[in-house]
Design a protein around this motif. Structure first.
Motif, mmCIF file in Angstrom:
data_model
loop_
_atom_site.group_PDB
_atom_site.id
_atom_site.type_symbol
_atom_site.label_atom_id
_atom_site.label_comp_id
_atom_site.label_asym_id
_atom_site.label_seq_id
_atom_site.Cartn_x
_atom_site.Cartn_y
_atom_site.Cartn_z
ATOM 1 N N PRO A 116 21.830 0.745 7.499
ATOM 2 C CA PRO A 116 20.939 1.437 8.443
ATOM 3 C C PRO A 116 20.267 0.453 9.394
ATOM 4 N N THR A 117 19.924 0.952 10.563
ATOM 5 C CA THR A 117 19.262 0.123 11.572
ATOM 6 C C THR A 117 17.749 0.285 11.557
ATOM 7 N N THR A 118 17.254 1.218 10.763
ATOM 8 C CA THR A 118 15.805 1.429 10.675
ATOM 9 C C THR A 118 15.359 1.330 9.224
ATOM 10 N N LEU A 119 14.105 0.937 9.053
ATOM 11 C CA LEU A 119 13.479 0.891 7.735
ATOM 12 C C LEU A 119 12.592 2.125 7.601
ATOM 13 N N THR A 120 12.783 2.878 6.531
ATOM 14 C CA THR A 120 12.002 4.092 6.298
ATOM 15 C C THR A 120 11.178 3.929 5.031
ATOM 16 N N VAL A 121 9.890 4.193 5.169
ATOM 17 C CA VAL A 121 8.953 4.095 4.049
ATOM 18 C C VAL A 121 8.337 5.469 3.831
ATOM 19 N N THR A 122 8.380 5.959 2.594
ATOM 20 C CA THR A 122 7.768 7.248 2.266
ATOM 21 C C THR A 122 6.847 7.077 1.066
ATOM 22 N N GLY A 123 5.861 7.939 1.005
ATOM 23 C CA GLY A 123 4.919 7.869 -0.099
ATOM 24 C C GLY A 123 3.760 8.818 0.104
ATOM 25 N N THR A 124 2.635 8.497 -0.529
ATOM 26 C CA THR A 124 1.448 9.341 -0.483
ATOM 27 C C THR A 124 0.214 8.464 -0.353
ATOM 28 N N LEU A 125 -0.716 8.892 0.500
ATOM 29 C CA LEU A 125 -2.002 8.214 0.646
ATOM 30 C C LEU A 125 -3.075 9.136 0.085
ATOM 31 N N ARG A 126 -3.821 8.643 -0.905
ATOM 32 C CA ARG A 126 -4.849 9.446 -1.567
ATOM 33 C C ARG A 126 -6.221 8.837 -1.312
ATOM 34 N N ASN A 127 -7.202 9.705 -1.198
ATOM 35 C CA ASN A 127 -8.590 9.275 -1.042
ATOM 36 C C ASN A 127 -9.295 9.456 -2.382
ATOM 37 N N ASP A 128 -9.484 8.355 -3.102
ATOM 38 C CA ASP A 128 -10.175 8.391 -4.388
ATOM 39 C C ASP A 128 -11.661 8.099 -4.247
ATOM 40 N N GLY A 129 -12.125 7.892 -3.026
ATOM 41 C CA GLY A 129 -13.527 7.575 -2.815
ATOM 42 C C GLY A 129 -14.392 8.814 -2.684
ATOM 43 N N PRO A 130 -15.708 8.627 -2.570
ATOM 44 C CA PRO A 130 -16.631 9.773 -2.488
ATOM 45 C C PRO A 130 -16.850 10.285 -1.067
ATOM 46 N N ASP A 131 -16.335 9.553 -0.057
ATOM 47 C CA ASP A 131 -16.620 9.915 1.332
ATOM 48 C C ASP A 131 -15.325 10.129 2.102
#
Length: 760
Positions: free
Chosen positions: A49-64
């Motif tokens: 492939p000619t592109t790099l693909t990154v997948t995942g999840t971003l979670r907010n574990d903080g109080p704000d």
């Protein structure tokens, strides 16, 4: 001076900004956590492939909430030395050589919420939009998330770093020309886990400390994924499989075998609960047996026991048992040949005293880290010096092991004004856990020297990560960077003329804590003492070996090297095992009757009942502590049938009447206490010795006094009879001859007393 100080301050600020990825990243983290589920491609090739693909999840574990979230993938300069690779693995390398523009991710991320991450960037292209790869090699990538935390400034709030091997540039007309010969590659493929089984006697239900193995054995679990990846990506006839040798924990395989027949685990409140993984355990064991047949298999020490800690704690017999018996268990269960003289200690580290144990256990080939021996050798097979038998050590690559392990210990949280620490997924449970290992392996392959890949025994790889690693090895074989080398063939290439080396582990080597090993030693002594009470060859029950073989192996589980670095877990496991051994010893005890024993005579026998809940015949001593009211004669050794009881009549002598308590206990022939002492209540209605003597004395006195009285009466009667027949007149007194004095009369008149009348 002030101008110089100001200049230094500016330089420090600039360098800090460069190291953390730019001035926009120098701030507090916002409690965000970035988890990657896939990175593609894992290895960059000319036809890929000619592109790099990154997948995942971003979670907010903080109080704000966090606002203005953006993401990008950036890279550092190509890594050309081992030191640069180690810095990258430690998170100390700069990753800002190419930093494309950020891509918007989310306007706001509320607490306890998450957002899906999917980012694709060109592998080549310009530095503003892509990674601008220009040559083959190994690069470090940083997935960087910026945002604005509540009440703060824009900062790097989450980041994950990894190595990316580049074997060829996508779209290039020709790939790089390799001038060195392919590097021989041997791969150790560990299949192990933290021990979960608790010691039980044969015939009792199988008991685990929890039910996590049910999930891990499933096809989607970690252990299920490891075996499935091997079956799918490295079949027996493939070049990749010819480079692989399975390193399997016998205790794990044995646990799967007994679990498949049904088991229990400690549920809420420590209550045994029916397990749910019997079918999954059976299927996993069947698949593992099929994968192992016809290939290279090495047995890890039973329960992955820490041989060094056991040897240092004086438990050399236990360490030897972990090697010899563990190999036999694996051979029996898998029904496939197991290398009978290869030993792989945890982390590839060993000291001189442990080497003596390994040699005595038949070990003639060791798999050791190059950091565990002295001398200049860093790869290949080397002889060990000053051994009674020739022992060869195959040196594994510490850099590859480090890339598979990841950073150990907790990561320090960033302070105010600092960017979030770039996390490494190496060693974690996740699909991208092997990416650093793939990059380090590609870096090592370029040198052309023999390679031995030895991940930690309990490595974090699961199905996806293991499959990607095997695919990467296949790619390296295809492009000619490595060539598969079987373990036995590699060990056979020992050079007798090579300089001998000595075991020289690092001073800071981690082992199981001394407190945990002390508890293991206590459990071992208790089992040895119990064994002295077991009677063999009596024709009933099971044999002593059938009882003690699983118990002797069970005490090895708390010493598992999987608990290195976790002294609390090791101590807890050792305490649980010691309590299990105590419970087994308590199976032999004196039963307490519901009512007091009644003794009607001073020499009445005292009935004692001994119970034996073990499936073996035992020969024990009964010990009764006498009191001031009871004396007990010595009791002969008693033989108690398996799963039965026996009543023994104890010769006792009562010394007083009344009710009192005595303690009765059962001991092994060696003197060890079996079960807690039982308190027996005794009520005596018989006269004791003192009471008998008092009664006899009182009776004798009564006889004497009665005889004396009779004698006196007889003598008195005789005296009266003599007085009646005596002719001698009684003596008379002479009356006075002088004048007689007349005495006054006594006045006997009573004083007048008035009697009360009824009228008054």
């Amino acid at each position: 001076m002030r101008s110089v100080a100001a200049l230094v301050a500016v330089v420090v600020v600039v360098l800090t900004a460069l190291l953390v990825g730019g001035p926009a990243e120098a701030a507090t983290s916002g409690g965000l956590r970035l988890e990657l589920s896939d990175v593609s491609p894992r290895v960059v090739t000319a036809d890929g492939p000619t592109t790099l693909t990154v997948t995942g999840t971003l979670r907010n574990d903080g109080p704000d909430p966090v606002t203005d979230l953006e993401i990008r993938v950036q890279r550092g300069n190509p890594l050309t030395t081992e030191g640069q690779v180690r810095d990258a693995l430690n998170g100390d390398a700069a990753t800002d050589a190419v930093a494309p523009q950020f891509t918007p991710l989310a306007d706001v991320l509320e607490p306890a919420s998450e957002v899906r991450v999917s980012l694709s960037v060109p592998l080549r292209g310009s530095s503003t939009t892509g990674l601008e790869l220009g040559s083959a090699g190994v690069d470090e990538l940083l997935v960087n998330v910026n945002g604005t935390p509540a009440g703060g400034s824009r900062a790097r709030l989450a980041a994950v770093r990894m190595l990316l091997p580049v074997l060829g540039l996508p779209g290039a007309a020709t790939g790089p020309v390799r001038t060195a010969a392919p590097a021989p590659l041997t791969v150790l493929y560990p299949i192990a886990d933290v021990p979960h089984r608790l010691s039980t006697v044969p015939g009792a239900p199988v008991l685990l400390d929890d039910d996590t193995l049910a999930t891990s054995f499933a096809p989607t679990g970690r252990l299920g994924g490891l075996v499935a990846a091997l079956a799918q990506r490295a079949p027996l006839s493939s070049p990749v499989r010819s480079a692989i040798c399975l390193a399997i924990d016998p205790d794990l395989v044995e646990s799967a075998s007994v679990m498949s027949q049904g088991y229990q685990f400690l549920g809420a409140g420590g209550v045994p609960t029916a397990g749910t993984g019997a079918a999954a355990a059976g299927q996993w064991l069947a698949q593992l047996s099929a994968v192992a047949k016809g290939g290279c298999v090495v047995a890890l020490p039973y329960a992955d026991a820490d041989l060094v800690a056991l040897a240092r704690g004086g438990l050399t017999d236990a360490a030897s048992r972990a090697i010899i018996t563990g190999r036999q268990v694996l051979l029996t269960l898998l029904q496939t040949p197991v290398a009978n003289d290869i030993v792989w200690p945890a982390d590839g580290l060993i000291d001189t005293s442990t080497l003596d144990v390994v040699e005595a256990a038949g070990g003639r080939s060791l798999l050791l880290s190059a950091d565990s021996v002295d001398g200049r050798a860093r790869s290949g097979v080397v002889p060990l010096a000053r051994r009674s038998h020739p022992i060869a050590a195959l040196l594994t690559d510490p850099l590859l092991t480090s890339a598979a392990t990841g950073r150990r210990g907790p990561t320090a949280a960033p302070g105010p004004g600092a960017a979030a620490t770039a996390e490494s997924l190496a060693g974690e449970r996740g699909p991208v856990s092997t990416q650093d290992l793939i990059g380090a392996l590609s870096f090592r392959a370029s040198a052309g020297t023999p390679l031995v890949l030895a991940p930690p025994h309990n490595w974090g790889a699961e199905g996806t990560g293991a499959a990607d690693l095997l695919d990467a090895i296949g790619t390296l074989i295809t492009v000619g960077d490595v060539t598969p080398a079987g373990l036995t063939d590699t060990l056979a290439a020992t050079n007798p003329a090579a300089p001998a080396v000595r075991a020289d582990p690092p001073v800071e080597m981690s082992v199981i804590s001394g407190a945990a090993i002390g508890a293991v030693a206590a459990a071992t002594r208790d089992l040895a003492d119990l064994r002295t009470a077991v009677v063999s060859n009596v024709g009933v029950g099971i044999t002593a070996d059938q009882l003690f073989a699983p118990l002797d192996l069970g005490v090895l589980r708390p010493s598992s090297a999987t608990r290195r670095g976790s002294p609390t877990d090791a101590q807890s496991a050792a305490s649980v095992e010691l309590s299990r051994v105590d419970a087994i010893r308590n199976s032999i005890r004196v039963l307490e009757p519901p009512n007091p024993y009644s003794l009607g005579t001073s020499d009445a026998p005292l009935p004692i009942t001994i119970a034996n809940s073990l499936p073996v015949t035992v020969r024990v001593r009964i010990e009764i502590v006498g009191t001031s009211g009871l004396r007990v004669t010595p009791i002969d050794m008693q033989q108690i049938p398996p799963l039965g009881r026996r009543q023994v009549s104890v010769n006792a002598q009562v010394t007083r009447a009344g009710q009192f308590t005595v303690e009765a206990a059962v001991r092994t022939p060696a003197g060890g206490l079996l079960g807690p002492p039982s308190r027996l209540r005794v009520r005596s209605t018989a006269y004791g010795t003192i009471t008998g003597w008092l009664t006899a004395i009182a009776g004798a006195l009564l006889v004497v006094l009665t005889a004396r009285r009779v004698w006196r009466r007889v003598r008195g009667e005789q005296n009266r009879q003599t007085a009646r027949v005596d002719p001698t007149p009684p003596p008379t007194d002479d009356y006075p001859t002088g004048p007689t004095e007349r005495l006054p009369l006594l006045d006997t008149t009573l004083p007048h007393t008035r009697l009360p009348s009824h009228a008054e």
